[in-house]
Write a protein that holds these residues in place. Structure first.
Motif, mmCIF file in Angstrom:
data_model
loop_
_atom_site.group_PDB
_atom_site.id
_atom_site.type_symbol
_atom_site.label_atom_id
_atom_site.label_comp_id
_atom_site.label_asym_id
_atom_site.label_seq_id
_atom_site.Cartn_x
_atom_site.Cartn_y
_atom_site.Cartn_z
ATOM 1 N N SER A 138 0.811 -1.220 0.000
ATOM 2 C CA SER A 138 0.000 0.000 0.000
ATOM 3 C C SER A 138 0.844 1.270 0.000
ATOM 4 C CB SER A 138 -0.943 0.004 1.209
ATOM 5 O OG SER A 138 -0.225 -0.146 2.413
ATOM 6 N N LEU A 168 -4.435 2.532 2.502
ATOM 7 C CA LEU A 168 -5.088 1.652 1.536
ATOM 8 C C LEU A 168 -4.799 2.168 0.131
ATOM 9 C CD1 LEU A 168 -8.524 1.515 3.374
ATOM 10 C CD2 LEU A 168 -6.808 -0.298 3.384
ATOM 11 N N THR A 169 -4.948 1.300 -0.827
ATOM 12 C CA THR A 169 -4.773 1.707 -2.223
ATOM 13 C C THR A 169 -5.918 1.158 -3.054
ATOM 14 O OG1 THR A 169 -3.407 -0.243 -2.654
ATOM 15 C CG2 THR A 169 -2.260 1.798 -2.106
ATOM 16 N N GLN A 227 -6.825 -3.084 -5.314
ATOM 17 C CA GLN A 227 -6.229 -4.289 -4.729
ATOM 18 C C GLN A 227 -7.306 -5.340 -4.502
ATOM 19 O OE1 GLN A 227 -3.963 -3.113 -1.220
ATOM 20 N NE2 GLN A 227 -2.108 -3.187 -2.437
#
Length: 483
Positions: free
Chosen positions: A55, A165-166, A169
């Motif tokens: 992340s 967070l990204t 994913q």
């Protein structure tokens, strides 16, 4: 103070590195250093950075370090890495992304291996934070190893937790549910230049709206760490959360929970060491394993047998005596609020709480003082024993209280020695405890309170009929109230 501890407090980075190595290795010298510097801790802000692998936590920490350095701050970084499968040491991936700060003396970076521990932190992380704190590093950033949904130890050590967070994913909702959602003080959507960032932010807002309303609503900050975008907004949000914690006792309450968890963890570790070192030798361990494998005994029964061996039957009375400790000094006052100016505002004691004990006709305020406490006792009426004490003697020391492991056993020793018990035995005192008092006539003029805390009271046995009879005989026609 030993030389190494003194150098740590003076901010010597070499001494700091050496001290962290000692505590990470679990040495007695490391523990001695921690004991010497602990009174100088609790001043630094601790910021935890956690989230799933990949992340961009390291890049984000790198940018935050640069931001704090631009403000002239000397800070510390604890980067927790996975353990090497061969050496057990840290795989220093985080150091690679922070190379621009490695020669800056105002930035102290320490990589630590998880050494098989779950929860996202290594066992010695808390110790390293204390040492950096004592060395004057503020803030201290903690980057956890990539975590899953329930590996959330960082909340027990950090004042502010950033969940990174990204987008893109896999199942974003799956990635942010459960533990990570609950521990976040700030959500950081890194790589916000990727598609799906706005949808992830919307999902987060939707999930937070479904839960219970919290005093602090975690803001959602979008950034691109590799380009430094959004870092200024993130730093401002961290400052706002710090201000929120400093309102009232929020910061103290949060740290209290963390220290309690740390204390219990150390206690569990030491108890296990004690058992395996003495009470459970290799032969015993093999025997228990064989019994378990053959299903001759269940794991709970086997564990109970080992624990029962920790305190031999013949030493149970000695153990009861060892459990006696000073709990508090009771000070009779006419009005609690008037005396808080001294004990809390001038002496700096923390007010744990005020409660009414109707059975005794008093209000009490507890103020922890080191390993004991001060209890301010205010009468709720002149007819109470404390009210009569004030009319006769004025404000001052009213009683000394001892915590006992078992109130009934302690009273049997008291009455068996011919001492007089004042009032009813085992009545309810402050904090839901069971209490009894030894009359000052039997103690050289000192009113002594015996106290069994609520948790112990539930396990304790009631006073025997014989002890109650002996107590009544010695009280004679007394009213049962305190002198």
């Amino acid at each position: 103070m030993q030389e190494l501890a003194r150098l740590v407090v003076e901010g010597d980075p070499v001494a700091l590195a050496r001290a962290i190595s000692l505590v990470e290795a679990g040495t007695e010298r490391g523990e001695a250093i921690l004991a010497e510097i602990f009174s100088r801790t609790g001043r630094a802000s601790v910021i935890g950075v956690t989230g799933p692998p990949g992340s961009g936590k390291s890049s984000l920490v790198n940018q935050l370090v640069a931001r704090y350095r631009s403000r002239g701050r000397a800070l510390g970084v604890v980067a927790v890495d996975p353990s090497s499968a061969f050496s057990g040491g840290a795989v220093l991936g985080d150091r690679i992304r922070m190379q621009q700060h490695t020669l800056d003396p105002a930035v102290f970076i320490r990589s630590m291996a998880t050494r098989g521990r779950f929860g996202g932190l290594s066992r010695a992380t808390r110790d390293a934070i204390d040492l950096m704190d004592a060395a004057g590093r503020d803030p201290i950033l903690i980057e956890t190893v990539g975590v899953g949904q329930d590996e959330v130890d960082v909340v027990r050590v950090a004042d502010t937790v950033l969940v990174v967070l990204t987008p893109g994913q896999g199942d974003d909702i799956q990635a942010i549910k459960a533990g990570l959602l609950e521990i976040a003080d700030l959500f950081v959507i890194n790589k916000a230049d990727h598609s799906g960032a706005d949808r992830l932010a919307s999902d987060l807002e939707g999930m937070m709206s479904l839960g219970e309303k919290r005093p602090w609503t975690p803001p959602i900050i979008q950034c691109v760490a590799t380009e430094g975008k959004g870092i200024s907004d993130l730093a401002d949000a961290i400052e706002r959360h710090g201000g929120f914690l400093r309102e009232g006792d929020r910061l103290t309450g949060r740290r209290r929970l963390g220290l309690r968890a740390r204390f219990l963890e150390i206690l569990r570790d030491r108890l296990l060491e004690r058992i395996t070192a003495g009470d459970l030798g290799e032969a015993d361990l093999d025997r228990h394993e064989a019994d378990l494998l053959a299903r001759r005994v269940d794991p709970y029964t086997a564990a109970r047998e080992v624990l029962e061996r920790l305190e031999p039957e013949g030493n149970q009375e000695d153990a009861t005596r060892r459990n006696v400790q000073l709990d508090h000094l009771g000070v009779a006052v006419r009005r609690i609020e008037d005396r808080l100016a001294l004990y809390r505002d001038i002496l700096g004691l923390e007010l744990a709480g005020i409660e009414e004990v109707h059975g005794e006709g008093v209000r009490v305020a507890m103020l922890p003082a080191g390993r004991t406490r001060i209890e301010l006792v205010e009468p709720m009426g002149r007819s109470s024993s404390v009210g009569r004490f004030l009319e006769k003697r004025g404000e001052g020391i009213h009683h000394i209280c001892f915590e006992v492991g078992d109130l009934a056993t302690a009273l049997e020793r008291v009455t068996g020695a011919g001492l007089e018990v004042a009032g009813a035995e085992g009545r309810t005192g402050a904090e839901g405890s069971r209490v009894a008092f030894i009359h000052p006539r039997a103690t050289g003029g000192v009113l002594i309170e015996l106290r069994q805390s609520d948790t112990k009271a539930k396990r304790g046995r009631p006073a025997t009929a014989g002890s109650r009879a002996r107590s009544r005989d010695r009280r004679g026609s007394g009213t049962g109230t305190l002198p």
